[in-house]
Scaffold this active site. Sequence first.
Site, mmCIF file in Angstrom:
data_model
loop_
_atom_site.group_PDB
_atom_site.id
_atom_site.type_symbol
_atom_site.label_atom_id
_atom_site.label_comp_id
_atom_site.label_asym_id
_atom_site.label_seq_id
_atom_site.Cartn_x
_atom_site.Cartn_y
_atom_site.Cartn_z
ATOM 1 N N ASN A 1 0.840 -1.196 0.000
ATOM 2 C CA ASN A 1 0.000 0.000 0.000
ATOM 3 C C ASN A 1 0.875 1.246 0.000
ATOM 4 O O ASN A 1 1.935 1.284 0.632
ATOM 5 C CB ASN A 1 -1.021 0.002 1.147
ATOM 6 C CG ASN A 1 -0.452 -0.331 2.506
ATOM 7 O OD1 ASN A 1 0.575 -0.970 2.632
ATOM 8 N ND2 ASN A 1 -1.143 0.116 3.540
ATOM 9 N N GLU B 1 0.343 5.179 0.673
ATOM 10 C CA GLU B 1 -0.616 6.173 1.157
ATOM 11 C C GLU B 1 -0.236 7.580 0.702
ATOM 12 O O GLU B 1 0.839 7.804 0.134
ATOM 13 C CB GLU B 1 -0.712 6.083 2.686
ATOM 14 C CG GLU B 1 -1.240 4.725 3.115
ATOM 15 C CD GLU B 1 -1.533 4.615 4.595
ATOM 16 O OE1 GLU B 1 -1.061 5.457 5.390
ATOM 17 O OE2 GLU B 1 -2.242 3.653 4.972
ATOM 18 N N CYS C 1 -4.101 0.658 -2.571
ATOM 19 C CA CYS C 1 -3.933 -0.595 -1.826
ATOM 20 C C CYS C 1 -2.817 -1.447 -2.434
ATOM 21 O O CYS C 1 -2.481 -1.316 -3.621
ATOM 22 C CB CYS C 1 -5.220 -1.411 -1.870
ATOM 23 S SG CYS C 1 -6.583 -0.734 -0.930
ATOM 24 N N GLU D 1 -2.848 -4.582 -3.269
ATOM 25 C CA GLU D 1 -3.295 -5.454 -4.361
ATOM 26 C C GLU D 1 -3.306 -4.698 -5.681
ATOM 27 O O GLU D 1 -2.888 -5.201 -6.725
ATOM 28 C CB GLU D 1 -4.704 -5.992 -4.077
ATOM 29 C CG GLU D 1 -4.825 -6.823 -2.812
ATOM 30 C CD GLU D 1 -5.113 -6.011 -1.548
ATOM 31 O OE1 GLU D 1 -4.676 -4.842 -1.455
ATOM 32 O OE2 GLU D 1 -5.783 -6.562 -0.661
ATOM 33 N N CYS E 1 -9.924 -5.591 0.219
ATOM 34 C CA CYS E 1 -11.092 -4.713 0.280
ATOM 35 C C CYS E 1 -11.947 -4.911 -0.977
ATOM 36 O O CYS E 1 -11.509 -5.506 -1.971
ATOM 37 C CB CYS E 1 -10.668 -3.253 0.431
ATOM 38 S SG CYS E 1 -10.074 -2.490 -1.088
ATOM 39 N N CYS F 1 -10.528 -3.668 -4.349
ATOM 40 C CA CYS F 1 -9.478 -4.538 -4.905
ATOM 41 C C CYS F 1 -10.067 -5.827 -5.473
ATOM 42 O O CYS F 1 -9.585 -6.339 -6.487
ATOM 43 C CB CYS F 1 -8.427 -4.842 -3.847
ATOM 44 S SG CYS F 1 -7.415 -3.380 -3.490
HETATM 45 N N1 THU Z 1 -5.311 -1.633 2.345
HETATM 46 C C1 THU Z 1 -4.738 -2.389 1.375
HETATM 47 O O1 THU Z 1 -3.592 -2.159 0.963
HETATM 48 N N2 THU Z 1 -5.456 -3.419 0.868
HETATM 49 C C2 THU Z 1 -6.710 -3.756 1.248
HETATM 50 O O2 THU Z 1 -7.307 -4.656 0.668
HETATM 51 C C3 THU Z 1 -7.318 -3.063 2.383
HETATM 52 C C4 THU Z 1 -6.640 -1.846 2.849
HETATM 53 C C5 THU Z 1 -4.543 -0.512 2.883
HETATM 54 C C6 THU Z 1 -5.060 0.852 2.508
HETATM 55 C C7 THU Z 1 -4.533 1.705 3.634
HETATM 56 O O3 THU Z 1 -3.221 2.121 3.315
HETATM 57 C C8 THU Z 1 -4.464 0.765 4.823
HETATM 58 O O4 THU Z 1 -4.555 -0.537 4.293
HETATM 59 C C9 THU Z 1 -5.591 0.975 5.839
HETATM 60 O O5 THU Z 1 -6.820 0.957 5.236
#
Ligand code: THU
Length: 145
Positions: free
Chosen positions: A53, A55, A64, A66, A98, A101
């Site tokens: 991920n 940010e 994310c 994925e 999520c 994704c």
């Molecule tokens: N996140 C992911 O990388 N993948 C997911 O499927 C769920 C959430 C990340 C996004 C964010 O940087 C952190 O997790 C908290 O939501």
Amino acid sequence: MSERWVIEASRVEVSELISKCLQARDMAYCPYSRFPVGAAVLAADGTIITGCNVENASYGLTVCAERTAIQRAVVEGHRQFTAIAVTCDIEDRFVGPCGACRQVLMEFGTDWIVYLTKPDGSYKETSLSELLPLAFSPAHLKKDK
Ligand code: THU
């Protein structure tokens, strides 16, 4: 090629996929959530492409793990995939991707195997069709419905 050899090869691929998603999680850029996520996708030709991920101070721009992996894979010429492993820091249960994704994975096929991976490397095998039933997919956009 004997069937046994193929089974052994896929077992090796799965353990590599698992360890690469754990390594990718260590690269996460997540100063806001402090929730690192790692992903590793297995392309049809055996290549493994990883993502974490990433940010942003404008929180909604976060990508994310994925989707980072999928985007890298496409840039590198891959469009056919067989599996994805995902992991985060949660130790006591298996955590799935999520919803957004799941939809992005669906773009590249309904038959993905998904390995939900704990930090200790243990994993639960599921599938994209199980995680996103009755999904909207590119097939629905075809004219000859
Ligand atoms: N996140 C992911 O990388 N993948 C997911 O499927 C769920 C959430 C990340 C996004 C964010 O940087 C952190 O997790 C908290 O939501």
